[in-house]
Design a protein around this motif. Structure first.
Motif, PDB file in Angstrom:
ATOM      1  N   ILE A 178       0.759  -1.223   0.026  1.00  0.00           N
ATOM      2  CA  ILE A 178      -0.009  -0.014   0.028  1.00  0.00           C
ATOM      3  C   ILE A 178       0.817   1.471   0.039  1.00  0.00           C
ATOM      4  O   ILE A 178       0.791   2.031  -0.707  1.00  0.00           O
ATOM      5  CB  ILE A 178      -0.942   0.090   1.408  1.00  0.00           C
ATOM      6  N   PHE A 181       2.758   1.934  -3.389  1.00  0.00           N
ATOM      7  CA  PHE A 181       2.095   2.514  -4.576  1.00  0.00           C
ATOM      8  C   PHE A 181       1.477   3.778  -4.366  1.00  0.00           C
ATOM      9  O   PHE A 181       1.334   4.592  -5.280  1.00  0.00           O
ATOM     10  CB  PHE A 181       1.007   1.501  -5.214  1.00  0.00           C
ATOM     11  N   VAL A 182       1.024   4.054  -3.048  1.00  0.00           N
ATOM     12  CA  VAL A 182       0.893   5.424  -2.886  1.00  0.00           C
ATOM     13  C   VAL A 182       1.692   6.617  -3.000  1.00  0.00           C
ATOM     14  O   VAL A 182       1.686   7.429  -3.692  1.00  0.00           O
ATOM     15  CB  VAL A 182       0.136   5.293  -1.472  1.00  0.00           C
ATOM     16  N   PHE A 185       2.587   6.920  -6.905  1.00  0.00           N
ATOM     17  CA  PHE A 185       1.518   7.672  -7.289  1.00  0.00           C
ATOM     18  C   PHE A 185       1.816   9.306  -7.137  1.00  0.00           C
ATOM     19  O   PHE A 185       1.760  10.242  -8.064  1.00  0.00           O
ATOM     20  CB  PHE A 185      -0.030   7.366  -6.930  1.00  0.00           C
TER      21      PHE A 185
END
Lengths: 288, 288, 288, 288
Positions: A178, A181-182, A185
């Motif tokens: 989690i 990739f957060v 981004f």
């Protein structure tokens, strides 16, 4: 510009020139992180105290929500950029500093000073919040401690300062996934905003766009625990350790994820942007 | 521009020129749709999981709402445009690609590549979300399945990925009507934003304005089921089918409405704009 | 500019020139504070009346929240700047007027006129609101009085107009601390927005950025009582005293904090900005 | 501009020139009002249906709120200006049309055509919404009728289309007072946004600023009944009368306030702005 200004005296210019540049940059980075963390954790405090009090719990949405917390961080980031970026360039995140050093020639010898300043700014924001909310947080901690829950858990007093996984989030692999990739981004949007060839971001818009990417990630993933910034996390986690004990670092063996994962994740995101999106000639081609 | 940049080396320019343009365009379209879908479905996940859990249900507004979901998609669309539009033009929607081909001379031979990339980006966003929320969604699916509701229904696990009609929405005619006029509304605002004669949209404002038209439609019509974008829907519906079975496509015979209606609806909206609003000379007349 | 304008007649120019400048400036400051206070306290009224009525209390978030109240003040401040700043410079806050006099050469002899006008604008906004909400507030006051709570307490009728500490906030030291750092935070963002060397704020963005700093402070600290502006507070507190008695000034010995602390706090914030951030040559260096 | 455009053919220019200007202006005004009213009443529908259903009532904030409704109208107004103002000037409100005729030389003979078009656009938005929400509103109307409440009351089916006073708001004087000052407030912000001498509004910012003034008024006063625009009200009230009977016009003798008060209120606000704020030479003085 919105405001006209009086003439500037030679004395003022002399004073301004006499200030050491490195000190101003470090103060600007620290102040910027303060500006970004302070409104965010204040919103978390308003929300957490309402949710943690049986009397006010049914009206929690009135005092805060993931939506409000995300926007408070977002707008805080905009303030950080607006107030401090003209002085220091506006990193406010060790991952950004490192990515700029790797990809854009930011001097490596400045990196440790910047990171130290960023962590210090977050530490000061955490300390300040603990002072301003001291009465309410003390009362809350007394209540959770009396209930046998301690103070370090998601929804408890320490979670006003930094994130902790939910009680049932025991698989660290998912927490890494989690967080990774957060953070990838987030950095890609930042990188697009600071790409001089990008026609869709003006200097006046960049602060808000960069802020909003944090907001959307809070809205979408704060319920399953994200951190996003080493400085914001480490600075406030030190404050949490001072007030609520070492468990702030040891709870669920989580803190290293919150502190470190954003660095490789950001490098991954920046690399993708540089390889696929970057188009240096676009700027030249359009004569801008 | 907000950030000054170091000199660009010849080696970097050589690398940038060596990248095949079609690959970069396809990657940009896929990445853009990913950027648009990912924050949106993450907000839906936060919301759906809170609403679907009896313990957290009373505090659902704290975790999400139509308002937050709409804005998450809206800001995601802004990110898509900001990050990827400089590379691919920023369609992110098969209906936009087709309308540009019909009305603005976008090459037809590129259309299938663009649409494939858009669907692929949505598919990747759905897969990524399933990975990041795997623990929580598995637990939720186990609960709804145990309750005899299955997983494919509005409010169930599959509805995190794509929309499904409410149990009492059995008249497909109304679902077509709703989808059609929502999509016509959206495309007209998009078309005004990309009309070079329009003085009320700056490049830096266009991403947010285009995003917000999706937000208002989510606020106003998501309670009675809308989809708005073939790529966003089909990509994520494939993910839903992988995880929750063919019912993702067969439930209430609805999926064809979600996937296809936006195309004729968009053509209708664009035609209205072109016939009534378009004023090519306005640009010339003002010397812009 | 968005709208073309007809030719201006000599008669109109003569009229415009005949208006006394000091009167226009005073009216602009008063109108601006009115524009800032009016939407804010209207949102507080909608919220307080819903929360204070047992029938509507469970749906309070539908009528208002700290989030909405913060944004209503924020946007009101933007309106104040947009409508009135071209005439008076747009202070709308005695602390801003005093800081401009101390640091930027604003004429001291104008200071009392500006401050009087600002307080008058707030007073008018409070009076107007009491008129428009007269029926509802009278009924509410009758209910709280019948319940033996009186009208002056946080959540009561008088708190629509100005802030009062929570019943358990008896330590004035913390109230001073909260007010001081909230006001320092606000003024630093304002000072960055009116720094002509700042590349991250355009004239069109400044009103919203300045507004949003108030919003984030409301979100984060309104639950533990803030005031932020002498004029907004004193003007409305006079209205509260007219309608609900002297207790508006005497409750918990709080009112002097609300009225006065923002002045030294703002001077502190401005001094920090001037010493650390200000860089007059940046403007010259970039040739802007 | 964000998007490059292909060459324009002579055939297209001929077509564009052949369209009658008056028809395009009327269609633009009607379309603009449609764009403004449609998202707003859709948000009201989502909200009202959730609040009116005992099953979903506790989660109403998830489906809508005054906050969301205000922003839906606000953003709808932005869309109206962005899409249609380049064609018709962007009035979308009979009061604006009349004020422009009185103060800025807008031709009086166009006034009735503009007002008719505006009412027609609102009527179409209301009809469209009744079609799209037909299933849900029919079921709701059946329920309220069965409960002996009828359909025309605040919170009932007809109130999706237009405002009705609360059951206890029987004093029309207060309703006039509320409507009058809300509309005066709105027009002054609009007038500042279209003042060419105003440095704080750019063409790209004006649509959102004008939208947000409606939002703040909805947040602050929709709980005690406002209307704000003759065209928006009359067009939708006709639809309400078609579906729910004459009571849409006769309920509490209120409708004339909703329809007419905004005209004198707007004239009052504009007069104040013109006399106090307008400074035609500011533009010339700054050489802009």
């Amino acid at each position: 510009h919105p405001v006209e200004r009086r003439a500037i005296s030679q004395r003022q210019l002399d004073f301004e020139r006499a200030r050491p540049r490195w000190l101003r940059e470090m103060l600007a980075e620290a102040t910027g992180v303060f500006f970004y963390v302070f409104p965010g954790i204040a919103s978390i405090a308003s929300f957490t105290l309402a949710a943690g009090n049986p009397e006010t719990a049914p009206l929690t949405p009135v005092f805060g929500s993931l939506f409000q917390i995300g926007l408070a961080f977002a707008i805080g980031i905009s303030f950080a950029i607006i107030v401090c970026a003209p002085t220091s360039g506006g990193h406010f995140n060790p991952a950004v500093t490192i990515c700029l050093a790797v990809w854009q020639g930011f001097p490596w010898k400045k990196v440790p000073y910047f990171i130290f300043s960023q962590i210090f700014g977050s530490f000061m924001a955490g300390m300040m919040l603990m002072g301003m909310y001291h009465e309410q947080l003390s009362e809350f901690a007394a209540r959770t401690t009396a209930a046998g829950e301690g103070t370090v858990f998601n929804g408890g007093p320490a979670s006003v300062l930094v994130s902790f996984p939910n009680a049932n989030q025991t698989n660290l692999g998912y927490l890494v996934l989690i967080e990774f990739f957060v953070c990838s981004f987030i950095i890609m949007v930042i990188w697009a905003c600071i790409d001089p060839a990008n026609p869709f971001v003006s200097p006046a818009q960049a602060p808000y766009t960069i802020g909003l990417v944090y907001a959307t990630m809070v809205w979408g993933f704060a319920d399953i625990t994200i951190s996003t910034n080493m400085a914001r996390d480490l600075g406030c986690r030190l404050v949490a350790a001072i007030f609520y004990g070492r468990e702030a670092f040891t709870y669920h063996n989580y803190s290293w994820i919150a502190i470190l994962i954003n660095i490789p994740a950001s490098l991954f995101g920046v690399t993708y942007y540089e390889l696929v999106m970057r188009d240096s000639l676009q700027k030249i081609g359009k004569g801008r």
